[in-house]
Design an enzyme around this catalytic site. Structure first.
Site, mmCIF file in Angstrom:
data_model
loop_
_atom_site.group_PDB
_atom_site.id
_atom_site.type_symbol
_atom_site.label_atom_id
_atom_site.label_comp_id
_atom_site.label_asym_id
_atom_site.label_seq_id
_atom_site.Cartn_x
_atom_site.Cartn_y
_atom_site.Cartn_z
ATOM 1 N N GLY A 264 -5.107 -9.888 -0.813
ATOM 2 C CA GLY A 264 -4.380 -8.745 -0.240
ATOM 3 C C GLY A 264 -2.884 -8.990 -0.176
ATOM 4 N N ARG A 265 -2.485 -10.183 0.290
ATOM 5 C CA ARG A 265 -1.060 -10.476 0.433
ATOM 6 C C ARG A 265 -0.380 -10.792 -0.895
ATOM 7 N NH1 ARG A 265 -4.474 -13.733 2.941
ATOM 8 N NH2 ARG A 265 -4.683 -15.927 2.327
HETATM 9 O O1 F6P Z 1 -5.371 -9.314 7.794
HETATM 10 C C1 F6P Z 1 -6.590 -9.414 7.169
HETATM 11 C C2 F6P Z 1 -6.567 -8.585 5.898
HETATM 12 O O2 F6P Z 1 -7.774 -8.743 5.231
HETATM 13 C C3 F6P Z 1 -5.407 -8.952 4.976
HETATM 14 O O3 F6P Z 1 -5.630 -10.122 4.246
HETATM 15 C C4 F6P Z 1 -5.337 -7.702 4.145
HETATM 16 O O4 F6P Z 1 -4.125 -7.609 3.419
HETATM 17 C C5 F6P Z 1 -5.461 -6.636 5.239
HETATM 18 O O5 F6P Z 1 -6.389 -7.198 6.189
HETATM 19 C C6 F6P Z 1 -5.922 -5.274 4.756
HETATM 20 O O6 F6P Z 1 -7.161 -5.413 4.104
HETATM 21 P P1 F6P Z 1 -7.667 -4.164 3.189
HETATM 22 O O7 F6P Z 1 -6.695 -4.029 2.043
HETATM 23 O O8 F6P Z 1 -9.038 -4.578 2.751
HETATM 24 O O9 F6P Z 1 -7.669 -2.937 4.060
#
Ligand code: F6P
Length: 528
Positions: A264-265
Protein backbone atom coordinates in the site's frame (compact mmCIF):
# COMPACT_ATOMS: atom_id res chain seq x y z
CA UNK A 1 21.39 -10.70 5.61
CA UNK A 2 24.24 -13.14 5.07
CA UNK A 3 23.38 -16.52 6.52
CA UNK A 4 26.11 -16.20 9.15
CA UNK A 5 24.69 -13.02 10.65
CA UNK A 6 21.41 -13.06 12.53
CA UNK A 7 21.91 -9.45 13.49
CA UNK A 8 24.02 -6.53 12.27
CA UNK A 9 25.35 -6.20 15.81
CA UNK A 10 27.32 -9.41 15.32
CA UNK A 11 29.33 -8.02 12.43
CA UNK A 12 32.88 -6.78 12.91
CA UNK A 13 31.92 -3.56 11.16
CA UNK A 14 29.19 -2.87 13.74
CA UNK A 15 31.63 -3.32 16.61
CA UNK A 16 34.18 -1.06 14.91
CA UNK A 17 31.54 1.60 14.25
CA UNK A 18 30.45 1.45 17.89
CA UNK A 19 34.01 2.29 18.92
CA UNK A 20 34.60 4.80 16.14
CA UNK A 21 31.43 6.74 16.94
CA UNK A 22 32.77 7.57 20.41
CA UNK A 23 35.27 10.06 18.99
CA UNK A 24 32.37 12.14 17.65
CA UNK A 25 30.77 12.37 21.09
CA UNK A 26 33.75 13.86 22.85
CA UNK A 27 33.42 17.35 24.35
CA UNK A 28 36.28 18.64 22.20
CA UNK A 29 34.87 17.31 18.92
CA UNK A 30 33.98 19.98 16.38
CA UNK A 31 32.14 19.01 13.22
CA UNK A 32 33.21 22.21 11.44
CA UNK A 33 36.85 21.23 11.95
CA UNK A 34 36.36 18.27 9.60
CA UNK A 35 36.08 20.81 6.78
CA UNK A 36 39.36 22.40 7.82
CA UNK A 37 41.32 19.17 8.03
CA UNK A 38 40.11 18.02 4.59
CA UNK A 39 39.57 20.74 1.98
CA UNK A 40 37.81 18.32 -0.34
CA UNK A 41 35.24 17.13 2.19
CA UNK A 42 32.29 18.48 0.20
CA UNK A 43 33.56 16.73 -2.92
CA UNK A 44 34.16 13.47 -1.03
CA UNK A 45 30.81 13.55 0.75
CA UNK A 46 28.42 14.43 -2.06
CA UNK A 47 26.71 12.18 -4.57
CA UNK A 48 25.03 13.43 -7.74
CA UNK A 49 22.50 11.51 -9.80
CA UNK A 50 20.93 13.39 -12.71
CA UNK A 51 19.13 16.40 -11.14
CA UNK A 52 19.65 15.34 -7.52
CA UNK A 53 22.66 16.22 -5.34
CA UNK A 54 23.06 14.55 -1.94
CA UNK A 55 25.35 16.55 0.35
CA UNK A 56 26.11 14.34 3.36
CA UNK A 57 29.29 16.21 4.35
CA UNK A 58 27.70 17.61 7.53
CA UNK A 59 27.64 14.19 9.19
CA UNK A 60 29.54 12.85 12.19
CA UNK A 61 32.09 10.71 10.43
CA UNK A 62 35.13 10.68 8.19
CA UNK A 63 36.01 8.52 5.19
CA UNK A 64 37.03 5.81 7.62
CA UNK A 65 33.54 5.72 9.08
CA UNK A 66 31.94 5.63 5.65
CA UNK A 67 34.17 2.70 4.81
CA UNK A 68 33.00 0.83 7.89
CA UNK A 69 29.37 1.56 7.05
CA UNK A 70 29.88 0.22 3.53
CA UNK A 71 31.45 -2.92 5.03
CA UNK A 72 28.39 -3.23 7.28
CA UNK A 73 26.14 -3.10 4.22
CA UNK A 74 28.25 -5.78 2.52
CA UNK A 75 28.26 -8.01 5.62
CA UNK A 76 24.48 -7.68 5.84
CA UNK A 77 24.00 -8.77 2.22
CA UNK A 78 22.64 -5.50 0.80
CA UNK A 79 23.79 -6.13 -2.84
CA UNK A 80 22.13 -9.57 -2.94
CA UNK A 81 18.98 -8.20 -1.29
CA UNK A 82 18.71 -5.46 -3.94
CA UNK A 83 18.92 -8.06 -6.68
CA UNK A 84 16.36 -10.25 -4.93
CA UNK A 85 13.87 -7.39 -4.84
CA UNK A 86 14.32 -6.44 -8.49
CA UNK A 87 14.10 -10.09 -9.51
CA UNK A 88 10.71 -10.44 -7.88
CA UNK A 89 11.76 -12.88 -5.19
CA UNK A 90 9.27 -13.35 -2.35
CA UNK A 91 11.10 -11.05 0.04
CA UNK A 92 7.89 -10.19 1.89
CA UNK A 93 8.37 -13.39 3.89
CA UNK A 94 5.40 -13.21 6.27
CA UNK A 95 2.95 -12.75 3.38
CA UNK A 96 5.00 -14.87 0.97
CA UNK A 97 4.95 -12.20 -1.72
CA UNK A 98 7.37 -10.25 -3.88
CA UNK A 99 7.68 -6.49 -3.35
CA UNK A 100 7.78 -5.37 -6.95
CA UNK A 101 6.76 -1.70 -6.94
CA UNK A 102 9.83 -1.12 -9.14
CA UNK A 103 8.03 -3.18 -11.80
CA UNK A 104 5.30 -0.53 -11.97
CA UNK A 105 7.72 1.97 -13.52
CA UNK A 106 10.07 -0.19 -15.60
CA UNK A 107 9.33 0.57 -19.28
CA UNK A 108 11.61 -2.20 -20.55
CA UNK A 109 10.35 -5.44 -19.13
CA UNK A 110 6.96 -4.26 -18.08
CA UNK A 111 4.48 -6.82 -16.83
CA UNK A 112 1.70 -6.93 -19.53
CA UNK A 113 -0.94 -6.30 -16.85
CA UNK A 114 0.95 -3.17 -15.77
CA UNK A 115 1.21 -1.74 -19.28
CA UNK A 116 -2.43 -2.66 -19.96
CA UNK A 117 -3.53 -0.83 -16.81
CA UNK A 118 -1.46 2.24 -17.71
CA UNK A 119 -3.15 2.20 -21.13
CA UNK A 120 -6.60 2.01 -19.57
CA UNK A 121 -5.70 4.80 -17.15
CA UNK A 122 -4.61 6.96 -20.07
CA UNK A 123 -7.89 6.41 -21.92
CA UNK A 124 -9.94 7.25 -18.84
CA UNK A 125 -7.81 10.25 -17.82
CA UNK A 126 -7.99 11.72 -21.30
CA UNK A 127 -11.77 11.19 -21.48
CA UNK A 128 -12.28 12.98 -18.17
CA UNK A 129 -9.86 15.83 -18.92
CA UNK A 130 -11.37 16.39 -22.39
CA UNK A 131 -14.90 16.44 -20.98
CA UNK A 132 -15.85 13.39 -23.06
CA UNK A 133 -16.75 11.42 -19.92
CA UNK A 134 -19.93 12.99 -18.53
CA UNK A 135 -22.05 12.53 -15.43
CA UNK A 136 -25.70 11.47 -15.16
CA UNK A 137 -26.93 14.86 -16.43
CA UNK A 138 -24.49 14.94 -19.35
CA UNK A 139 -22.20 17.53 -17.75
CA UNK A 140 -18.41 17.06 -17.67
CA UNK A 141 -16.65 16.10 -14.44
CA UNK A 142 -15.02 19.04 -12.63
CA UNK A 143 -14.43 17.60 -9.15
CA UNK A 144 -12.72 14.32 -8.24
CA UNK A 145 -12.91 12.89 -4.71
CA UNK A 146 -10.38 10.23 -3.80
CA UNK A 147 -11.74 8.02 -1.00
CA UNK A 148 -8.76 6.19 0.50
CA UNK A 149 -6.46 6.12 3.52
CA UNK A 150 -2.83 5.27 4.29
CA UNK A 151 -1.02 4.33 1.10
CA UNK A 152 -4.26 4.81 -0.83
CA UNK A 153 -4.27 8.48 0.17
CA UNK A 154 -0.92 9.81 1.37
CA UNK A 155 1.07 9.19 -1.81
CA UNK A 156 -1.53 10.45 -4.31
CA UNK A 157 -2.36 13.46 -2.10
CA UNK A 158 1.29 14.38 -1.61
CA UNK A 159 2.19 14.08 -5.31
CA UNK A 160 -0.93 15.97 -6.44
CA UNK A 161 -0.09 18.81 -4.04
CA UNK A 162 3.60 18.76 -4.98
CA UNK A 163 2.90 18.96 -8.71
CA UNK A 164 0.10 21.53 -8.52
CA UNK A 165 1.98 23.71 -11.03
CA UNK A 166 1.55 20.94 -13.61
CA UNK A 167 -2.24 20.72 -13.21
CA UNK A 168 -4.30 22.41 -15.90
CA UNK A 169 -6.83 23.67 -13.36
CA UNK A 170 -9.85 22.11 -15.07
CA UNK A 171 -10.22 19.45 -12.39
CA UNK A 172 -10.33 20.02 -8.63
CA UNK A 173 -8.93 17.08 -6.66
CA UNK A 174 -10.20 16.34 -3.12
CA UNK A 175 -8.76 13.72 -0.77
CA UNK A 176 -11.01 12.25 1.90
CA UNK A 177 -9.43 9.65 4.19
CA UNK A 178 -10.82 9.91 7.71
CA UNK A 179 -13.99 8.19 8.93
CA UNK A 180 -14.62 11.42 10.89
CA UNK A 181 -17.91 12.40 9.20
CA UNK A 182 -16.80 16.02 9.02
CA UNK A 183 -14.06 15.08 6.55
CA UNK A 184 -16.45 13.84 3.85
CA UNK A 185 -19.38 16.12 4.76
CA UNK A 186 -17.28 19.28 4.51
CA UNK A 187 -16.05 18.11 1.10
CA UNK A 188 -19.46 17.16 -0.30
CA UNK A 189 -20.97 20.42 0.96
CA UNK A 190 -19.29 22.34 -1.85
CA UNK A 191 -19.72 19.77 -4.63
CA UNK A 192 -22.35 19.11 -7.28
CA UNK A 193 -23.19 15.39 -7.66
CA UNK A 194 -23.75 15.87 -11.39
CA UNK A 195 -20.13 16.85 -11.94
CA UNK A 196 -18.32 14.83 -9.26
CA UNK A 197 -16.33 11.62 -9.74
CA UNK A 198 -15.50 9.37 -6.79
CA UNK A 199 -12.42 7.13 -6.75
CA UNK A 200 -12.66 4.32 -4.22
CA UNK A 201 -8.99 3.59 -3.61
CA UNK A 202 -8.60 0.51 -1.45
CA UNK A 203 -6.36 -2.45 -2.18
CA UNK A 204 -8.35 -4.64 0.24
CA UNK A 205 -11.74 -2.95 -0.27
CA UNK A 206 -12.35 -3.77 3.41
CA UNK A 207 -10.77 -0.78 5.14
CA UNK A 208 -13.47 0.58 7.43
CA UNK A 209 -12.83 4.27 6.83
CA UNK A 210 -12.89 3.99 3.06
CA UNK A 211 -15.83 1.60 2.96
CA UNK A 212 -17.87 3.85 5.26
CA UNK A 213 -17.07 6.92 3.19
CA UNK A 214 -17.80 5.12 -0.07
CA UNK A 215 -21.26 4.15 1.18
CA UNK A 216 -21.99 7.70 2.30
CA UNK A 217 -20.81 9.08 -1.05
CA UNK A 218 -22.95 6.60 -2.97
CA UNK A 219 -26.00 7.59 -0.91
CA UNK A 220 -25.26 11.28 -1.53
CA UNK A 221 -25.10 10.69 -5.27
CA UNK A 222 -28.18 8.47 -5.53
CA UNK A 223 -30.33 10.80 -3.41
CA UNK A 224 -29.88 13.32 -6.19
CA UNK A 225 -29.49 11.14 -9.25
CA UNK A 226 -32.43 8.90 -8.33
CA UNK A 227 -30.97 6.24 -10.62
CA UNK A 228 -28.51 3.45 -9.77
CA UNK A 229 -27.06 3.72 -13.26
CA UNK A 230 -25.46 6.96 -12.09
CA UNK A 231 -22.93 4.88 -10.13
CA UNK A 232 -21.38 3.81 -13.42
CA UNK A 233 -20.79 7.46 -14.36
CA UNK A 234 -19.56 8.71 -10.98
CA UNK A 235 -17.62 5.86 -9.31
CA UNK A 236 -14.46 4.03 -10.22
CA UNK A 237 -12.46 1.70 -7.95
CA UNK A 238 -8.79 0.84 -7.60
CA UNK A 239 -8.52 -2.46 -5.77
CA UNK A 240 -7.15 -5.99 -5.54
CA UNK A 241 -10.61 -7.18 -4.43
CA UNK A 242 -12.78 -7.19 -7.57
CA UNK A 243 -15.57 -9.20 -5.97
CA UNK A 244 -16.10 -6.71 -3.15
CA UNK A 245 -15.99 -3.78 -5.55
CA UNK A 246 -18.57 -5.32 -7.88
CA UNK A 247 -20.76 -6.16 -4.89
CA UNK A 248 -20.59 -2.46 -3.96
CA UNK A 249 -21.95 -1.70 -7.42
CA UNK A 250 -18.84 -0.71 -9.32
CA UNK A 251 -19.13 -1.34 -13.05
CA UNK A 252 -16.41 -3.91 -13.94
CA UNK A 253 -15.29 -1.55 -16.71
CA UNK A 254 -14.50 1.01 -14.02
CA UNK A 255 -12.31 -1.34 -11.99
CA UNK A 256 -8.52 -0.83 -12.00
CA UNK A 257 -6.20 -3.38 -10.37
CA UNK A 258 -3.54 -2.95 -7.71
CA UNK A 259 -1.75 -6.26 -7.24
CA UNK A 260 -0.80 -8.07 -4.04
CA UNK A 261 2.90 -7.66 -4.88
CA UNK A 262 2.50 -3.90 -4.46
CA UNK A 263 2.53 -2.74 -0.85
CA UNK A 264 0.00 0.00 0.00
CA UNK A 265 2.71 2.49 0.95
CA UNK A 266 4.56 1.68 -2.28
CA UNK A 267 1.51 1.90 -4.56
CA UNK A 268 1.26 5.47 -5.89
CA UNK A 269 2.93 4.27 -9.14
CA UNK A 270 -0.03 1.95 -9.80
CA UNK A 271 -3.64 2.91 -10.58
CA UNK A 272 -3.71 4.21 -6.99
CA UNK A 273 -1.98 7.16 -8.65
CA UNK A 274 -5.12 7.83 -10.73
CA UNK A 275 -5.88 11.14 -8.95
CA UNK A 276 -2.37 12.32 -9.83
CA UNK A 277 -2.82 11.40 -13.49
CA UNK A 278 -6.21 13.16 -13.54
CA UNK A 279 -4.67 16.28 -12.01
CA UNK A 280 -1.48 16.57 -14.07
CA UNK A 281 -2.26 14.45 -17.16
CA UNK A 282 -0.90 11.07 -18.20
CA UNK A 283 2.26 12.42 -19.84
CA UNK A 284 3.33 14.01 -16.56
CA UNK A 285 2.33 10.86 -14.64
CA UNK A 286 4.56 8.83 -16.96
CA UNK A 287 7.36 11.36 -16.31
CA UNK A 288 6.92 10.68 -12.58
CA UNK A 289 7.31 6.96 -13.30
CA UNK A 290 10.38 7.62 -15.44
CA UNK A 291 12.05 9.61 -12.69
CA UNK A 292 11.44 6.78 -10.24
CA UNK A 293 12.79 4.28 -12.77
CA UNK A 294 15.95 6.36 -13.15
CA UNK A 295 16.50 6.15 -9.40
CA UNK A 296 15.76 2.40 -9.54
CA UNK A 297 18.55 1.99 -12.07
CA UNK A 298 20.92 4.06 -9.95
CA UNK A 299 20.03 1.97 -6.89
CA UNK A 300 20.55 -1.32 -8.72
CA UNK A 301 23.71 -0.36 -10.61
CA UNK A 302 25.74 2.07 -8.47
CA UNK A 303 28.50 0.78 -6.18
CA UNK A 304 27.49 0.95 -2.55
CA UNK A 305 29.72 3.96 -1.83
CA UNK A 306 28.22 5.88 -4.79
CA UNK A 307 24.68 4.74 -4.02
CA UNK A 308 22.40 7.50 -2.67
CA UNK A 309 19.74 5.29 -1.00
CA UNK A 310 22.46 3.09 0.53
CA UNK A 311 24.38 6.05 1.97
CA UNK A 312 21.22 7.64 3.39
CA UNK A 313 20.18 4.32 4.92
CA UNK A 314 23.61 3.72 6.47
CA UNK A 315 23.66 7.19 8.04
CA UNK A 316 20.27 6.56 9.66
CA UNK A 317 21.43 3.15 10.88
CA UNK A 318 24.59 4.83 12.31
CA UNK A 319 22.65 7.44 14.27
CA UNK A 320 19.96 5.00 15.41
CA UNK A 321 22.54 2.46 16.53
CA UNK A 322 25.28 4.58 18.04
CA UNK A 323 23.80 8.01 18.86
CA UNK A 324 20.41 6.89 20.15
CA UNK A 325 18.63 8.98 17.52
CA UNK A 326 14.94 8.16 17.94
CA UNK A 327 13.75 10.32 15.06
CA UNK A 328 14.71 12.04 11.84
CA UNK A 329 13.28 15.39 10.80
CA UNK A 330 12.40 15.78 7.13
CA UNK A 331 12.30 19.48 6.20
CA UNK A 332 11.53 20.22 2.56
CA UNK A 333 12.14 23.92 1.80
CA UNK A 334 9.20 23.86 -0.56
CA UNK A 335 5.63 24.60 0.51
CA UNK A 336 4.33 22.27 -2.18
CA UNK A 337 6.14 19.40 -0.39
CA UNK A 338 4.44 20.05 2.95
CA UNK A 339 2.76 16.64 2.66
CA UNK A 340 6.07 14.84 2.07
CA UNK A 341 6.84 14.25 5.78
CA UNK A 342 3.43 12.62 6.48
CA UNK A 343 3.89 10.45 3.36
CA UNK A 344 7.39 9.43 4.47
CA UNK A 345 6.01 8.72 7.95
CA UNK A 346 3.95 5.84 6.63
CA UNK A 347 6.62 4.72 4.16
CA UNK A 348 9.28 4.52 6.87
CA UNK A 349 7.42 3.82 10.08
CA UNK A 350 4.99 1.23 8.70
CA UNK A 351 7.94 -0.49 6.98
CA UNK A 352 10.54 -0.29 9.77
CA UNK A 353 8.48 -0.29 12.96
CA UNK A 354 9.26 -3.95 13.58
CA UNK A 355 10.46 -5.82 16.71
CA UNK A 356 11.23 -9.25 15.26
CA UNK A 357 13.53 -10.13 12.37
CA UNK A 358 12.53 -11.97 9.19
CA UNK A 359 12.93 -15.27 11.04
CA UNK A 360 10.66 -14.14 13.89
CA UNK A 361 13.43 -13.64 16.42
CA UNK A 362 13.49 -10.48 18.59
CA UNK A 363 15.81 -7.88 17.03
CA UNK A 364 19.08 -7.21 18.86
CA UNK A 365 19.15 -3.46 18.23
CA UNK A 366 16.65 -0.63 17.90
CA UNK A 367 14.90 -0.50 14.51
CA UNK A 368 12.87 2.17 12.78
CA UNK A 369 12.95 5.91 13.31
CA UNK A 370 10.17 8.38 14.02
CA UNK A 371 9.78 10.48 10.90
CA UNK A 372 8.40 13.97 11.31
CA UNK A 373 8.69 17.47 9.90
CA UNK A 374 7.06 20.20 7.89
CA UNK A 375 8.00 22.53 5.07
CA UNK A 376 10.76 25.01 5.80
CA UNK A 377 11.00 27.92 6.54
CA UNK A 378 7.91 27.23 8.71
CA UNK A 379 9.77 24.71 10.87
CA UNK A 380 12.18 27.46 11.93
CA UNK A 381 9.30 29.17 13.70
CA UNK A 382 8.08 26.02 15.37
CA UNK A 383 10.43 23.16 16.35
CA UNK A 384 13.89 24.33 15.24
CA UNK A 385 14.52 25.68 18.75
CA UNK A 386 14.58 22.09 19.98
CA UNK A 387 16.89 21.07 17.15
CA UNK A 388 19.38 23.85 17.95
CA UNK A 389 19.35 23.93 21.76
CA UNK A 390 17.40 20.89 22.89
CA UNK A 391 18.75 17.72 24.49
CA UNK A 392 17.45 15.43 21.74
CA UNK A 393 19.75 14.19 19.01
CA UNK A 394 17.75 14.62 15.79
CA UNK A 395 19.40 14.24 12.37
CA UNK A 396 17.75 16.38 9.70
CA UNK A 397 17.16 15.84 5.98
CA UNK A 398 16.89 19.21 4.23
CA UNK A 399 15.37 19.15 0.75
CA UNK A 400 15.61 22.19 -1.52
CA UNK A 401 15.17 23.18 -5.15
CA UNK A 402 17.68 25.38 -6.95
CA UNK A 403 14.97 26.88 -9.19
CA UNK A 404 11.48 27.96 -8.24
CA UNK A 405 8.41 27.18 -10.36
CA UNK A 406 6.99 30.60 -9.34
CA UNK A 407 7.71 32.72 -12.42
CA UNK A 408 9.87 35.79 -11.74
CA UNK A 409 10.18 35.03 -8.03
CA UNK A 410 13.90 34.28 -7.89
CA UNK A 411 14.44 36.77 -5.02
CA UNK A 412 12.06 34.92 -2.70
CA UNK A 413 13.58 31.60 -3.75
CA UNK A 414 17.00 32.96 -2.83
CA UNK A 415 15.69 33.79 0.65
CA UNK A 416 14.26 30.27 0.92
CA UNK A 417 17.57 28.67 -0.06
CA UNK A 418 19.56 31.02 2.19
CA UNK A 419 17.40 29.92 5.11
CA UNK A 420 17.77 26.25 4.26
CA UNK A 421 21.56 26.36 3.97
CA UNK A 422 21.89 28.58 7.04
CA UNK A 423 19.92 26.19 9.19
CA UNK A 424 22.13 23.22 8.33
CA UNK A 425 25.18 25.47 8.88
CA UNK A 426 23.89 26.62 12.27
CA UNK A 427 23.14 23.04 13.31
CA UNK A 428 26.70 22.12 12.39
CA UNK A 429 28.73 25.04 13.75
CA UNK A 430 26.56 26.33 16.60
CA UNK A 431 27.66 29.46 18.45
CA UNK A 432 29.72 29.86 21.62
CA UNK A 433 28.24 32.31 24.11
CA UNK A 434 30.58 32.38 27.13
CA UNK A 435 28.75 33.77 30.14
CA UNK A 436 25.37 33.45 28.49
CA UNK A 437 24.58 29.72 28.57
CA UNK A 438 20.97 30.34 27.50
CA UNK A 439 22.32 31.71 24.23
CA UNK A 440 24.88 28.97 23.66
CA UNK A 441 24.15 26.84 20.57
CA UNK A 442 26.16 23.61 20.81
CA UNK A 443 26.29 22.73 17.11
CA UNK A 444 27.76 19.38 15.98
CA UNK A 445 24.26 18.40 14.83
CA UNK A 446 24.27 16.36 11.61
CA UNK A 447 22.16 16.92 8.51
CA UNK A 448 21.90 15.87 4.88
CA UNK A 449 20.91 18.29 2.14
CA UNK A 450 19.19 16.99 -0.98
CA UNK A 451 19.49 19.78 -3.56
CA UNK A 452 17.33 19.23 -6.64
CA UNK A 453 17.32 21.34 -9.81
CA UNK A 454 13.54 22.01 -9.78
CA UNK A 455 10.27 20.47 -8.62
CA UNK A 456 8.89 18.57 -11.61
CA UNK A 457 7.32 15.11 -12.11
CA UNK A 458 10.56 13.40 -13.13
CA UNK A 459 12.62 14.74 -10.23
CA UNK A 460 9.84 14.09 -7.73
CA UNK A 461 9.64 10.48 -8.92
CA UNK A 462 13.38 10.11 -8.33
CA UNK A 463 13.13 11.69 -4.86
CA UNK A 464 10.31 9.39 -3.72
CA UNK A 465 12.05 6.28 -5.09
CA UNK A 466 15.22 7.39 -3.29
CA UNK A 467 13.39 7.23 0.04
CA UNK A 468 11.64 3.93 -0.85
CA UNK A 469 15.05 2.36 -1.44
CA UNK A 470 16.57 3.99 1.65
CA UNK A 471 13.85 2.32 3.74
CA UNK A 472 14.46 -1.02 2.01
CA UNK A 473 18.23 -0.92 2.74
CA UNK A 474 17.53 -0.09 6.39
CA UNK A 475 15.25 -3.14 6.58
CA UNK A 476 17.93 -5.38 5.07
CA UNK A 477 20.59 -4.27 7.54
CA UNK A 478 18.20 -4.63 10.48
CA UNK A 479 17.07 -7.95 8.92
CA UNK A 480 13.37 -7.06 9.23
CA UNK A 481 10.50 -7.28 6.75
CA UNK A 482 9.77 -3.83 5.27
CA UNK A 483 6.67 -4.98 3.45
CA UNK A 484 4.19 -6.29 6.01
CA UNK A 485 2.25 -4.42 8.71
CA UNK A 486 0.75 -6.92 11.12
CA UNK A 487 0.83 -4.36 13.92
CA UNK A 488 -2.16 -2.45 12.56
CA UNK A 489 -4.54 -5.41 12.79
CA UNK A 490 -5.16 -5.48 16.58
CA UNK A 491 -6.58 -1.97 16.79
CA UNK A 492 -8.95 -2.70 13.93
CA UNK A 493 -10.10 -5.90 15.64
CA UNK A 494 -10.73 -4.27 19.02
CA UNK A 495 -12.62 -1.38 17.44
CA UNK A 496 -15.41 -3.72 16.42
CA UNK A 497 -16.32 -4.54 20.04
CA UNK A 498 -15.85 -0.97 21.19
CA UNK A 499 -18.07 0.18 18.34
CA UNK A 500 -20.75 -2.31 19.38
CA UNK A 501 -20.58 -1.05 22.94
CA UNK A 502 -20.75 2.60 21.88
CA UNK A 503 -23.73 1.73 19.69
CA UNK A 504 -25.64 1.16 22.89
CA UNK A 505 -26.22 -2.52 22.34
CA UNK A 506 -26.21 -4.42 25.61
CA UNK A 507 -22.84 -5.77 24.75
CA UNK A 508 -21.31 -7.77 27.48
CA UNK A 509 -17.80 -6.98 26.41
CA UNK A 510 -15.60 -7.08 29.50
CA UNK A 511 -13.51 -4.01 28.83
CA UNK A 512 -11.07 -2.49 31.30
CA UNK A 513 -12.29 0.36 33.50
CA UNK A 514 -10.72 3.01 31.27
CA UNK A 515 -12.45 1.87 28.10
CA UNK A 516 -15.74 1.34 29.95
CA UNK A 517 -15.44 4.75 31.56
CA UNK A 518 -14.76 6.50 28.28
CA UNK A 519 -17.68 4.75 26.58
CA UNK A 520 -19.92 5.75 29.49
CA UNK A 521 -18.95 9.40 29.22
CA UNK A 522 -19.69 9.40 25.49
CA UNK A 523 -23.14 8.00 26.17
CA UNK A 524 -23.78 10.54 28.94
CA UNK A 525 -22.57 13.49 26.91
CA UNK A 526 -24.65 12.41 23.96
CA UNK A 527 -27.76 12.40 26.09
CA UNK A 528 -27.29 16.02 27.23
O1 F6P B 1 -2.47 0.99 7.67
C1 F6P B 1 -2.72 -0.29 7.26
C2 F6P B 1 -3.02 -0.29 5.77
O2 F6P B 1 -3.21 -1.60 5.35
C3 F6P B 1 -1.91 0.36 4.95
O3 F6P B 1 -0.79 -0.46 4.77
C4 F6P B 1 -2.67 0.67 3.70
O4 F6P B 1 -1.99 1.60 2.87
C5 F6P B 1 -3.96 1.24 4.29
O5 F6P B 1 -4.19 0.45 5.47
C6 F6P B 1 -5.16 1.21 3.36
O6 F6P B 1 -5.39 -0.12 2.95
P1 F6P B 1 -6.37 -0.34 1.67
O7 F6P B 1 -5.70 0.28 0.47
O8 F6P B 1 -6.49 -1.83 1.58
O9 F6P B 1 -7.68 0.34 1.99
Amino acid sequence: MSSLMSSPTQTTAWKQLQKLSEEFKREDFCLSDLFHTADDRFELFTLAHENLLLDYSKNLLTEKGIGKLIKLAEDCGVPAAIEAMFNGERINHSEDRPALHVGLRDPECQNPAVSDTLGRMETFVDAIRRGEWTGYTGKRIVDVVNLGIGGSDLGPAMVTEALGDFANGELELHFVSNVDPVHLESTLAVLDPATTLFIIASKSFTTLETYQNANTAREWLLQRAQNNAAIGRHFIAITDNRAAAEEFGIDPANLYPVWDWVGGRYSLWSAIGMPVALAIGMANFRALLSGAHAMDRHFREADLQQNMPVIMALLSIYYRGFFDAHSTAIVPYSQRLNLLPPYLQQLSMESLGKRVDVMGKPVATHTGEVIWGTAGTNGQHSYFQLLHQGTNFVPVDFIAFARTTAVGKELAQRHLLANCFSQSLALMQGRDEPGAPHKHVPGNKPSNTLLISELNPYNLGSLIALYEHKVFVQSVIWDINAFDQWGVELGKLLSRDVFASLANDNSDHAFDDSTCGLIEFVKQWNQQ
